[in-house]
Design an enzyme around this catalytic site. Structure first.
Site, mmCIF file in Angstrom:
data_model
loop_
_atom_site.group_PDB
_atom_site.id
_atom_site.type_symbol
_atom_site.label_atom_id
_atom_site.label_comp_id
_atom_site.label_asym_id
_atom_site.label_seq_id
_atom_site.Cartn_x
_atom_site.Cartn_y
_atom_site.Cartn_z
ATOM 1 N N LYS A 173 0.763 -1.196 -0.053
ATOM 2 C CA LYS A 173 -0.171 -0.066 -0.039
ATOM 3 C C LYS A 173 0.881 1.177 0.151
ATOM 4 C CE LYS A 173 -4.080 -2.084 2.197
ATOM 5 N NZ LYS A 173 -5.018 -2.127 3.136
ATOM 6 N N ASP B 22 -10.235 2.026 2.087
ATOM 7 C CA ASP B 22 -10.101 1.152 3.482
ATOM 8 C C ASP B 22 -10.829 2.335 4.394
ATOM 9 O OD1 ASP B 22 -8.846 -1.132 2.816
ATOM 10 O OD2 ASP B 22 -6.917 -0.268 3.098
#
Ligand code: ATR
Length: 269
Positions: A76, A110
């Site tokens: 990420k 997220d």
């Protein structure tokens, strides 16, 4: 274990989830079900990308015509460095889980996905919400929760790491020296302790009646964290809901269409 490709052997497809390891990912099943429910012919696969090979792997996937990628551990932060365009919150979080290859843009779904799940479960600002951990996920949730007006009480095994994180982000979170759930309407585990079967030692009897325990991790059985919480009468929610929420927001971002969340949840239940 699900089917996955090494990046050099990736097939022609439109979408993929990349990470390392990647065999455990439920995203291909979930996003595949979503694309079918939308009546789209697009293919969504899992591709293993070791972090040292992030750049060449991305170039390869661009050449193969991939449109969008979901990005998972440990890539990420690499995705964040690769993207040329993103939003302000994404920049603060410093990690992206969604990329659009055509224009090299990215977003973190997220954090907003987690906020949606909390609302669905009836946890609204100001909370308070008790947050456990100080890794990448905790970082995203600290930004999301404080931005949405929740009071945050945070705990981490290594307190200094949490204190540094709170200071760096400039968020208004109270750092606790013990994982005390007293007064919290939700207790959220972002640590990987559950993966190794270790207890975080939350004194659950101190949690208010009707409180919710959320674990970002998912497994075929509820994690130790959730089992302990359930034993004390808390309502529990595992990472599947978060997986659906972030995946649905990613799909909507790529396609400009509302994602079929029911079909997605069903596919991974
Ligand atoms: P991610 O990026 O997935 O959020 P990470 O960066 O690997 O996770 O961070 C893992 C988190 O889990 C950390 O907060 C870690 O605590 P430390 O900062 O003290 O290392 C926490 N963690 C992992 N194993 C744990 C355990 N057995 N007990 C308590 N905390 C644990």
């Amino acid at each position: 274990m699900g089917a996955f490709y090494q990046w050099r052997e990736a097939p022609r497809a439109e979408f993929a989830v990349i990470g390392d390891p990647i065999a455990h990912s439920l995203s291909p099943v979930m996003q595949g079900a979503a694309l079918r429910a939308l009546g789209l012919p697009h293919r969504y696969v899992a591709v293993r990308v070791p972090k040292e090979e992030f750049e060449p792997a991305l170039e390869h996937l661009v050449e193969l015509g991939y449109q969008g990628l979901n990005v998972t551990v440990p890539l990420k932060e690499h995705a964040f460095r690769w993207a040329r365009t993103m939003g302000d919150d994404d920049r603060r979080i410093g990690a992206l889980n969604t990329l659009r290859l055509e224009d090299r843009s990215g977003t973190n779904t997220d954090a907003p996905g987690f906020l949606e799940v909390l609302k669905e479960l009836g946890v609204t600002p100001p909370g308070p919400v008790c947050l456990l951990g100080a890794g990448g996920s905790a970082r995203a949730l600290l930004v999301a929760l404080s931005g949405a007006g929740y009071a945050v009480r945070a705990y981490n095994r290594t307190l200094a790491k949490l204190r540094a994180l709170v200071r760096e982000l400039g968020v208004d979170a109270r750092v606790m020296e013990q994982p005390d759930p007293e007064g919290c309407v939700a207790v959220v585990n972002t640590t990987s302790a559950g993966m190794t079967g270790q207890s975080l030692g939350v004194p659950w009897s101190r949690a208010p009646k009707g409180a919710l325990a959320v674990d970002l991790f998912y497994a075929t059985e509820p994690t130790l964290f959730l089992r302990e919480a359930q034993g004390f009468g808390l309502t529990i929610a595992d990472g599947r809901r978060m997986l659906v929420a972030q995946g649905a927001l990613s799909l909507a971002w790529w396609l400009g269409k509302t994602a079929p969340r029911e079909a997605m949840l069903e596919a991974i239940s």
